[in-house]
Design a protein around this motif. Structure first.
Motif, mmCIF file in Angstrom:
data_model
loop_
_atom_site.group_PDB
_atom_site.id
_atom_site.type_symbol
_atom_site.label_atom_id
_atom_site.label_comp_id
_atom_site.label_asym_id
_atom_site.label_seq_id
_atom_site.Cartn_x
_atom_site.Cartn_y
_atom_site.Cartn_z
ATOM 1 N N VAL A 28 0.859 -1.183 0.000
ATOM 2 C CA VAL A 28 0.000 0.000 0.000
ATOM 3 C C VAL A 28 0.892 1.229 0.000
ATOM 4 C CG1 VAL A 28 -1.769 1.271 1.261
ATOM 5 C CG2 VAL A 28 -1.812 -1.228 1.232
ATOM 6 N N THR A 29 0.727 2.033 -1.042
ATOM 7 C CA THR A 29 1.468 3.287 -1.157
ATOM 8 C C THR A 29 0.479 4.436 -1.283
ATOM 9 O OG1 THR A 29 1.527 3.187 -3.564
ATOM 10 C CG2 THR A 29 3.366 2.122 -2.368
ATOM 11 N N VAL A 30 0.975 5.629 -1.075
ATOM 12 C CA VAL A 30 0.144 6.822 -1.249
ATOM 13 C C VAL A 30 -0.387 6.870 -2.679
ATOM 14 C CG1 VAL A 30 0.149 9.352 -1.264
ATOM 15 C CG2 VAL A 30 1.361 8.114 0.541
ATOM 16 N N ALA A 35 -4.867 6.429 -6.499
ATOM 17 C CA ALA A 35 -5.311 5.964 -7.813
ATOM 18 C C ALA A 35 -6.445 4.947 -7.757
ATOM 19 C CB ALA A 35 -4.124 5.363 -8.576
ATOM 20 N N ASP A 36 -6.559 4.230 -6.653
ATOM 21 C CA ASP A 36 -7.542 3.148 -6.561
ATOM 22 C C ASP A 36 -8.432 3.369 -5.337
ATOM 23 O OD1 ASP A 36 -8.945 0.728 -6.301
ATOM 24 O OD2 ASP A 36 -7.240 -0.464 -7.029
ATOM 25 N N ARG A 37 -9.571 3.978 -5.569
ATOM 26 C CA ARG A 37 -10.468 4.297 -4.458
ATOM 27 C C ARG A 37 -11.011 3.054 -3.774
ATOM 28 N NH1 ARG A 37 -15.005 8.138 -5.889
ATOM 29 N NH2 ARG A 37 -15.263 6.595 -7.502
ATOM 30 N N TYR A 108 -13.106 14.206 10.008
ATOM 31 C CA TYR A 108 -12.984 15.547 10.564
ATOM 32 C C TYR A 108 -12.254 16.484 9.612
ATOM 33 C CZ TYR A 108 -13.851 13.260 15.089
ATOM 34 O OH TYR A 108 -14.383 12.546 16.127
ATOM 35 N N VAL A 109 -11.288 15.926 8.906
ATOM 36 C CA VAL A 109 -10.434 16.701 8.006
ATOM 37 C C VAL A 109 -10.241 15.889 6.739
ATOM 38 C CG1 VAL A 109 -9.188 17.872 9.865
ATOM 39 C CG2 VAL A 109 -8.361 15.689 9.037
ATOM 40 N N THR A 110 -9.660 16.521 5.751
ATOM 41 C CA THR A 110 -9.287 15.780 4.556
ATOM 42 C C THR A 110 -8.270 14.723 4.980
ATOM 43 O OG1 THR A 110 -9.609 17.735 3.183
ATOM 44 C CG2 THR A 110 -8.260 15.960 2.270
ATOM 45 N N ILE A 111 -8.472 13.523 4.538
ATOM 46 C CA ILE A 111 -7.628 12.414 4.967
ATOM 47 C C ILE A 111 -6.302 12.458 4.223
ATOM 48 C CG2 ILE A 111 -7.436 9.897 5.038
ATOM 49 C CD1 ILE A 111 -10.531 9.887 5.383
ATOM 50 N N ASP A 112 -5.222 12.478 4.989
ATOM 51 C CA ASP A 112 -3.870 12.467 4.445
ATOM 52 C C ASP A 112 -3.518 11.020 4.104
ATOM 53 O OD1 ASP A 112 -1.119 12.450 4.016
ATOM 54 O OD2 ASP A 112 -0.714 13.885 5.635
ATOM 55 N N LEU A 113 -3.423 10.732 2.818
ATOM 56 C CA LEU A 113 -3.188 9.352 2.385
ATOM 57 C C LEU A 113 -1.835 8.816 2.842
ATOM 58 C CD1 LEU A 113 -4.737 9.378 -1.196
ATOM 59 C CD2 LEU A 113 -5.788 8.694 0.969
ATOM 60 N N SER A 114 -0.883 9.698 3.105
ATOM 61 C CA SER A 114 0.410 9.209 3.598
ATOM 62 C C SER A 114 0.267 8.629 5.005
ATOM 63 C CB SER A 114 1.467 10.312 3.571
ATOM 64 O OG SER A 114 1.161 11.333 4.492
ATOM 65 N N ALA A 119 -0.045 3.612 8.209
ATOM 66 C CA ALA A 119 -0.776 2.818 9.197
ATOM 67 C C ALA A 119 -0.805 1.335 8.838
ATOM 68 C CB ALA A 119 -2.206 3.337 9.340
ATOM 69 N N VAL A 120 -0.637 1.020 7.575
ATOM 70 C CA VAL A 120 -0.739 -0.377 7.141
ATOM 71 C C VAL A 120 0.354 -1.255 7.754
ATOM 72 C CG1 VAL A 120 -0.731 -1.932 5.141
ATOM 73 C CG2 VAL A 120 -2.061 0.203 5.087
#
Length: 141
Positions: A28-30, A35-37, A108-114, A119-120
């Motif tokens: 799992v990368t940013v 790219a893949d919702r 609550y906020v825009t989710i930071d994909l990094s 977290a994975v």
């Protein structure tokens, strides 16, 4: 109140299933999350469920052994360590996952994909160790 081992074992089984699902997703990368919702939603749901199931276990064991329920999701990990069900180091490692769970659940906020991507590996190692330590605690008790 006694610990209901059947309930805890069932929640641990569900956690193992989620961890297997996470393994099947692969790296799992940013970039992949962006790219893949579908993968992003799956990861977010798995992480949220891992936290929810562990907090449920934490609260149950702590309530059964101490007669009190932890006030917050984050505190529940320390409380579980205090009763000897998991190590203090693991509790400290997993406690911040409660904050990520809240962000993912309530947006609550825009989710930071990094943050999600980072977290994975924690889920892979931390929650796997959590399952092992709680299962060991149940066997000893």
């Amino acid at each position: 109140m006694n610990v209901n081992r059947d309930v805890v074992h069932e929640r641990l089984r569900l956690m193992r299933d989620l961890l297997t699902d996470l393994d099947e997703i692969g790296q799992v990368t940013v970039e992949r999350l962006g790219a893949d919702r579908i993968i992003r939603h799956a990861i977010e749901r798995i992480v949220t469920q891992l936290v929810d199931l562990s907090v449920s276990i934490n609260s149950h064991i702590v309530a059964a052994t101490r007669g009190e329920v932890p006030r917050t999701y984050r505190e529940s990990f320390g409380a579980l360590a205090a009763v000897g069900a998991i190590s203090t180091d693991l509790a400290q490692e997993l406690a911040p996952s409660a904050g990520l769970r809240n962000v993912l659940t309530h947006e609550y906020v825009t989710i930071d994909l990094s943050i999600v991507a980072r977290a994975v590996p924690l889920a892979h190692t931390g929650f796997r160790q959590y399952v092992v330590e709680v299962a060991r605690y149940l066997l000893a008790g």
